[in-house]
Design a protein around this motif. Structure first.
Motif, PDB file in Angstrom:
ATOM      1  N   LEU A 244       0.814  -1.218   0.000  1.00 18.10           N
ATOM      2  CA  LEU A 244       0.000   0.000   0.000  1.00 18.10           C
ATOM      3  C   LEU A 244       0.845   1.266   0.000  1.00 18.10           C
ATOM      4  CD1 LEU A 244      -2.903  -0.774   2.521  1.00 18.10           C
ATOM      5  CD2 LEU A 244      -2.999  -0.735   0.027  1.00 18.10           C
ATOM      6  N   SER A 245       2.161   1.123   0.073  1.00 18.54           N
ATOM      7  CA  SER A 245       3.030   2.291   0.221  1.00 18.54           C
ATOM      8  C   SER A 245       2.951   3.192  -1.005  1.00 18.54           C
ATOM      9  CB  SER A 245       4.475   1.842   0.432  1.00 18.54           C
ATOM     10  OG  SER A 245       4.570   1.036   1.584  1.00 18.54           O
ATOM     11  N   ARG A 246       3.268   4.466  -0.774  1.00 19.01           N
ATOM     12  CA  ARG A 246       3.195   5.454  -1.851  1.00 19.01           C
ATOM     13  C   ARG A 246       4.418   6.347  -1.853  1.00 19.01           C
ATOM     14  NH1 ARG A 246       0.474   2.517  -3.657  1.00 19.01           N
ATOM     15  NH2 ARG A 246      -1.711   2.558  -4.281  1.00 19.01           N
ATOM     16  N   LEU A 247       4.946   6.577  -3.054  1.00 20.10           N
ATOM     17  CA  LEU A 247       5.959   7.605  -3.227  1.00 20.10           C
ATOM     18  C   LEU A 247       5.294   8.956  -3.028  1.00 20.10           C
ATOM     19  CD1 LEU A 247       7.797   6.157  -6.335  1.00 20.10           C
ATOM     20  CD2 LEU A 247       8.768   6.453  -4.061  1.00 20.10           C
ATOM     21  N   PHE A 248       5.924   9.826  -2.280  1.00 13.97           N
ATOM     22  CA  PHE A 248       5.316  11.091  -1.888  1.00 13.97           C
ATOM     23  C   PHE A 248       6.104  12.235  -2.520  1.00 13.97           C
ATOM     24  CE2 PHE A 248       2.380  13.213   0.840  1.00 13.97           C
ATOM     25  CZ  PHE A 248       2.990  14.401   1.228  1.00 13.97           C
ATOM     26  N   PRO A 249       5.552  12.921  -3.517  1.00 11.31           N
ATOM     27  CA  PRO A 249       6.276  14.028  -4.157  1.00 11.31           C
ATOM     28  C   PRO A 249       6.699  15.062  -3.117  1.00 11.31           C
ATOM     29  CG  PRO A 249       4.261  13.507  -5.366  1.00 11.31           C
ATOM     30  CD  PRO A 249       4.203  12.735  -4.077  1.00 11.31           C
TER      31      PRO A 249
END
Length: 414
Positions: A244-249
């Motif tokens: 579920l992880s997300r790269l965060f701009p």
């Protein structure tokens, strides 16, 4: 007669000339195409190296983002992807003895994990994504891409995966032998008595260390919970499960996305506003801290209806000066003054992490700093505005702060 022969000769000569022109043009096209292919191939990045497979997690913070092919179509053909090995389904089927149910290590919202031994002797954990998970390809690609960019001693190492076009989607990790924190707190290993206060505090510090590193790397875990914190035989932490992880701009304050996660751990502001931030992980970590000091589950329907949600129960007990009802009695809270003060400070830190408004929560870097201070004997924890519950009854903790609420339900893949 002569006229007829002349006409026939002219026709044959024309045909011959036409064939020669056609043949010349075809050769020229092939030559130009070959030159173009050579030019394009020289512009492509070098093929990914598989040397990083055997590299152990670094003991210092590093971030490696090599220029590997980003096309998902390459993933279906390559022998490695982002520097990790691509295994065949048959290899992993053999490694797990045809996914023998007796080798199942556990299961979660996205798949079951099996114990396996590769042909080269490496002991591994093989995650087999559920067929009925309609987002499984996205989660599969997401976990591969994130774990291959990061190296940290408290993050699980990914050895490889199957092709996206494989019969099944499988992920291959290093095997962590000592179960999860949840197992030791309130699961099948809960009666072992091995989680002393010192061990629990170290688990909290190493988990915070891993999460702070993720946030520095512009990644939000989004499913922080004790079931995703693995332990080795020395009780050192390996944070896992990045589906579920997300790269965060780094140029935005939040990411708008539908709430996903595990009930009991989900940031209530994220649930209400659909705004995912690093502070969403901080809230979830606050629940983990409460689990570590209480040995209770984040959600338990067998408890009184007002106490089903552990975060809400903990906040109420801290505010009502009944922390002794929350702390696991086996930790020596009532008999050991040092444990009592340290556990009290950890509870206060958890209280701050569980604030409903994200701006009132500390960052993971601040959380880590405070936990290390507590471990090193800085019991005053001057970097945190602590009101010592139970020790000083003159005022409630963080008087005037808003007690966090938590959603009764949440969008989840489970």
């Amino acid at each position: 007669m002569n006229v007829g022969l002349s006409i026939a000769g002219a026709v044959l000569a024309g045909v011959g000339l036409g064939w020669l022109i056609f043949h010349y043009r075809q050769k020229k096209k092939q030559r130009l195409a070959a030159q173009h292919t050579e030019t394009v191939s020289n512009d492509l990045p070098p093929p990914p190296s598989s040397k990083s497979i055997s590299t152990p997690p670094s003991t210092t913070f590093t971030r490696s983002i090599p220029s590997y092919p980003s096309s998902k179509s390459d993933f279906g053909r390559a022998s490695s992807y982002f520097g990790v090995q691509v295994f065949s389904y048959n290899e992993l089927e053999e490694a797990t003895n045809n996914f023998d149910p007796s080798r199942e290590l556990g299961d979660g919202g996205f798949g079951a994990v099996y114990y396996g031994v590769l042909a080269d002797g490496r002991v591994v954990a093989v995650k087999r994504l559920y067929e009925n998970n309609f987002k499984r390809v996205e989660q599969f690609m997401n976990e591969v891409e994130i774990l291959t960019r990061l190296r940290h001693q408290n993050l699980v190492t990914l050895y490889g995966c199957t092709s996206k076009r494989s019969r099944e989607l499988l992920l291959v990790y290093e095997y962590i032998p000592n179960g999860t924190v949840a197992d030791h707190l309130h699961g099948k290993r809960a009666n072992s008595g091995l989680l002393s206060w010192t061990v629990r505090l170290n688990i909290a510090i190493e988990t915070a260390d891993a999460l702070a590193y993720l946030h520095k790397s512009d990644i939000i875990h989004r499913d922080v919970k004790t079931n995703n914190i693995l332990l080795d035989n020395d009780f050192h932490v390996k944070v896992a499960d990045f589906g579920l992880s997300r790269l965060f701009p780094n140029d935005v304050t939040h990411v708008s996305t539908a709430p996903q996660g595990t009930p009991g751990y989900v940031d209530p502001e994220y649930y209400q506003c659909y705004q995912l931030t690093e502070k969403s992980d901080v809230y979830s970590f606050g629940v983990v801290l409460i689990e570590l000091i209480s040995s209770l589950q984040a959600v338990d329907t067998n408890r009184h209806r007002q106490n089903v949600n552990l975060a809400i129960m903990a906040v109420n007990k801290i505010q009502n000066h009944t922390l002794h009802e929350l702390i696991d009695s086996s930790l020596g809270f009532e008999t050991n003054s040092v444990v009592r003060r340290m556990a009290t400070l950890v509870a206060e830190l958890a209280f701050q992490c569980l604030q409903q408004q994200r701006d009132m929560r500390p960052s993971m870097e601040e959380v880590l700093e405070v936990l290390r201070g507590i471990q090193n004997g800085d019991l005053d924890a001057h970097k945190v505005k602590v009101v010592e519950m139970l020790i000083n009854d003159e005022a409630g903790p963080l008087k005037g702060s808003v007690a966090p609420s938590s959603p009764d339900s949440v969008v989840t893949d489970k």
